[in-house]
Design an enzyme around this catalytic site. Structure first.
Site, PDB file in Angstrom:
ATOM      1  CB  SER A 270      16.960  58.995  46.905  1.00 55.76           C
ATOM      2  OG  SER A 270      17.872  59.999  46.594  1.00 55.76           O
ATOM      3  CG  HIS A 271      21.030  57.037  46.328  1.00 56.66           C
ATOM      4  ND1 HIS A 271      20.371  57.676  47.353  1.00 56.66           N
ATOM      5  CD2 HIS A 271      21.719  56.021  46.894  1.00 56.66           C
ATOM      6  CE1 HIS A 271      20.659  57.078  48.491  1.00 56.66           C
ATOM      7  NE2 HIS A 271      21.468  56.070  48.244  1.00 56.66           N
TER       8      HIS A 271
ATOM      9  CG  ASP B 253      19.283  61.899  43.531  1.00 57.62           C
ATOM     10  OD1 ASP B 253      18.818  62.971  43.116  1.00 57.62           O
ATOM     11  OD2 ASP B 253      19.082  61.469  44.685  1.00 57.62           O
TER      12      ASP B 253
ATOM     13  CG  ASP C  15      15.155  62.263  45.318  1.00 55.14           C
ATOM     14  OD1 ASP C  15      16.308  61.961  44.957  1.00 55.14           O
ATOM     15  OD2 ASP C  15      14.890  62.626  46.479  1.00 55.14           O
TER      16      ASP C  15
ATOM     17  CG  ASP D 146      17.603  64.674  46.803  1.00 48.36           C
ATOM     18  OD1 ASP D 146      18.164  63.844  46.058  1.00 48.36           O
ATOM     19  OD2 ASP D 146      17.106  64.376  47.902  1.00 48.36           O
ATOM     20  NE  ARG D 147      22.005  61.116  47.137  1.00 47.59           N
ATOM     21  CZ  ARG D 147      22.663  60.147  47.722  1.00 47.59           C
ATOM     22  NH1 ARG D 147      23.758  59.665  47.166  1.00 47.59           N
ATOM     23  NH2 ARG D 147      22.232  59.636  48.850  1.00 47.59           N
TER      24      ARG D 147
ATOM     25  CE  LYS E   4      20.473  64.641  48.972  1.00 45.64           C
ATOM     26  NZ  LYS E   4      19.936  63.953  50.153  1.00 45.64           N
TER      27      LYS E   4
HETATM   28  C1  VG1 Z   1      22.601  58.724  52.336  1.00 48.36           C
HETATM   29  C2  VG1 Z   1      23.660  59.791  52.384  1.00 48.36           C
HETATM   30  C3  VG1 Z   1      23.124  61.037  53.088  1.00 48.36           C
HETATM   31  C4  VG1 Z   1      21.845  61.503  52.380  1.00 48.36           C
HETATM   32  C5  VG1 Z   1      20.854  60.361  52.315  1.00 48.36           C
HETATM   33  C6  VG1 Z   1      19.617  60.724  51.525  1.00 48.36           C
HETATM   34  O1  VG1 Z   1      22.255  58.320  53.644  1.00 48.36           O
HETATM   35  O2  VG1 Z   1      24.802  59.329  53.044  1.00 48.36           O
HETATM   36  O3  VG1 Z   1      24.114  62.030  53.080  1.00 48.36           O
HETATM   37  O4  VG1 Z   1      21.276  62.586  53.071  1.00 48.36           O
HETATM   38  O5  VG1 Z   1      21.443  59.231  51.685  1.00 48.36           O
HETATM   39  O6  VG1 Z   1      19.946  61.131  50.225  1.00 48.36           O
HETATM   40  P1  VG1 Z   1      22.843  56.993  54.332  1.00 48.36           P
HETATM   41  O7  VG1 Z   1      22.162  56.902  55.664  1.00 48.36           O
HETATM   42  O8  VG1 Z   1      22.545  55.865  53.420  1.00 48.36           O
HETATM   43  O9  VG1 Z   1      24.303  57.213  54.446  1.00 48.36           O
HETATM   44  V1  VG1 Z   1      18.874  60.868  48.976  1.00 48.36           V
HETATM   45  O10 VG1 Z   1      19.426  61.620  47.666  1.00 48.36           O
HETATM   46  O11 VG1 Z   1      18.598  59.339  49.204  1.00 48.36           O
HETATM   47  O12 VG1 Z   1      17.381  61.581  49.451  1.00 48.36           O
HETATM   48 CO    CO Z   2      17.948  61.912  46.341  1.00 43.72          CO
END
Ligand code: VG1
Ligand code: CO
Length: 543
Positions: A113-114, A277, A279, A281-282, A376
């Protein structure tokens, strides 16, 4: 081509976190690591014999290699069909859509992801169930259990498949179907939104910029925003997915997407800007001269969604993660619809969406989505904003100021302390948890505590309970601080401190965010002894 069964021993720590398994790329590259995890997933779901799986990822370093491995293990385990994005690419929401549309039994999504990508950065792998959403906790717990006792995996000895060639190929007895990653997703967006209205808006001179951050949404945004909706070429920037995201963090927030924020804050910026981001989804939403916090974005979308074709019947309810501000709660109250508070992570929205209890969901971490998929969805949020802007014919700033004037304003910020010593972070949480019962009534800094607890969630649909989902501290006047440890990091611990303060409609609606939250931030830092445990006097990232 021959099917082989290889004996193996468990790898420590193959434990899915907030959103799948995330590790350093080199860890995923260890011989047998991907095979062992994927076989554990299959073991936990009673095998994949005769099943259909969707497979795709965000294109980061090792994406293509891991897909070849996954396909071999799936074929050797008797899967009937794998639907794979061309060149191994599928955004997370597009994968969720394909699972649903093609009635697949589940999917494997490759992304961290990010988090940054590259051989020395991060990689991730997530299993989604047949509703298209992330595996719920019961399933991830079963996967982890399997990883701890795995003794063998099945695979094929074959050459790599050509991931570029659209259409069907055979891999052992499994059919691999390479699909255009964008086509089905674009079709879904066309059903939900009034593309004609958005096209007219853009044709009328409304300007926009979408920053794909060198990640997976580039091709999606180009096809939809430029080719179909008529935004001039160049409206989508950093649009070619690269294995290391141009060496940046594909994290759409004011820190990592600073050039875009600087652009909208400058005099000649576009009317609207957004980023997504790794992937896809953000989303981050900006208007000329203004940044929309994700919590406010969710509230604005909830209040305006009925203006858009896909949501014209109104919303069944809304849900937000616990640390997300309560701005959307006020909208739900006014609309007279249900409002749910869930633990962090999209997997907790799945049951509510499946049961038709909610239509819209969101998280403070720049995640917004609806019942159109079970993830998302960054580009969807952008299109929903554009459709609303086209309908209302006002600016982003006007929408936001009007919203605050109607509902009041929830000042909100998240402070992250990154790569903190993991033991120290755990001790900090344990220490504060032990002191929670005595906090009510205490004054620290300029704030008085009214209540404090640890968040537990009981899923209203299946009754399952999730404990230890974060510490909540409330203050006189309605302010709140939340502390929790991240479940997506790959280095030490990341402590997240979420700060919120409400100003009613007749209160001060125009304070700078960090100034508005200063007292609460100082108080939470004192109560949590953050400097003592983290060794830092300030957070690393404020969003
Ligand atoms: C983070 C965010 C959470 C989100 C998750 C996955 O998790 O706080 O809200 O759902 O990333 O997002 P954490 O446990 O690091 O706080 V993504 O865009 O990585 O799939
Ligand atoms: Co993501």
């Amino acid at each position: 081509m021959s099917k082989v069964t290889r004996s193996c021993t468990p790898f420590a720590g193959q434990k899915p976190g907030t959103s799948g398994l995330r590790k350093k790329t080199r860890v995923f590259m260890e011989p047998g690591y991907v095979e062992t995890f994927v076989q554990s997933v299959f073991n936990a779901i009673d095998g994949v014999e005769g099943k259909t799986l969707v497979v795709g990822g965000d294109g980061r370093f090792f994406n293509a290699e891991a897909i070849q491995t996954i396909l071999r293990v799936a074929a050797a385990n008797g899967a009937a069909r794998a639907i794979v994005g061309q060149n191994g690419l599928l955004s997370t929401p597009a994968a969720s859509n394909l699972i649903r549309k093609r009635n697949a039994d589940g999917g494997l999504i490759l992304s961290a992801s990010h988090n940054p990508g590259g051989i020395d950065e991060d990689f991730g792998l997530k299993y989604n169930i047949s509703n298209g959403g992330p595996a719920p906790e019961g399933v991830t717990a079963a996967i982890f259990e399997e990883t701890s006792k795995i003794a063998e995996y099945h695979t094929l000895e074959t050459d790599d498949l050509d991931l570029e060639r659209l259409g069907e190929q055979s891999l052992g007895s499994m059919t691999v179907e390479l699909v255009d990653p964008v086509k089905d997703y674009a079709e879904l967006m066309r059903q939900l939104f009034d593309f004609g209205k958005i096209r007219d808006l853009i044709a009328g001179g409304f300007t926009l910029r979408f920053d794909a951050m060198h990640a997976v949404t580039g091709p999606y945004a180009k096809a939809i925003l430029e080719d179909e909706l008529g935004a001039p070429a160049g409206s989508v920037i950093n649009a070619v997915p690269s294995v290391d995201f141009g060496k940046g963090h594909p994290d759409p927030n004011p820190i990592w997407a600073k050039p875009l924020v600087d652009l909208v804050m400058s005099g000649d910026g576009p009317d609207f800007a957004a980023a997504s981001d790794g992937d896809g989804d953000r989303n981050m939403i900006l208007g000329k001269g203004i940044y929309v916090t994700p919590s406010d974005s969710l509230a604005v979308l909830a209040a305006n969604a009925h203006r858009v074709p896909g949501y014209a019947a109104g919303l069944a309810g809304v849900a937000r993660s616990m640390p997300t501000s309560s701005a959307c709660d006020r909208v739900a109250e006014k609309l007279g619809i249900g409002c749910f508070e869930t633990p962090t992570g999209w997997k907790f929205f799945g049951n509510l969406l499946d049961a038709g209890r909610v239509t819209l969901c969101g998280e403070e971490s720049a995640g917004t989505g609806s019942d159109h998929v079970r993830e998302k969805d960054g580009l969807w949020a952008v299109l929903l904003w554009l459709n609303i802007l086209a309908e209302r014919a006002v600016s982003v700033r006007e929408i936001l100021e009007d919203h605050w004037a109607t509902y009041g304003r929830n000042y909100y910020s998240r402070h992250d302390y990154e790569a903190v010593n993991a033991d120290a972070a755990q001790e900090m949480m344990t220490d504060l948890i032990a002191r929670l019962p005595e906090l009510a009534g205490k004054t620290a800094g300029n704030c008085q505590v009214t209540a404090a607890d640890q968040f537990s969630y009981q899923d209203p649909v299946d009754g399952s309970i999730s404990n230890n989902q974060g510490i909540r501290i409330w203050f006189t006047g309605g302010g709140r601080g939340v502390l929790r440890l991240s479940g997506t990091g790959t280095e030490g611990a990341t402590l997240r401190v979420y700060l919120e303060r409400y100003a009613p409609v007749d209160g001060d609606l125009g304070i700078e965010t960090q100034a508005a939250l200063k007292d609460i931030a100082e108080t939470v830092a004192q109560l949590g002894k953050l400097t003592h445990y983290t060794g830092r006097t300030a957070p690393d990232v404020m969003t």
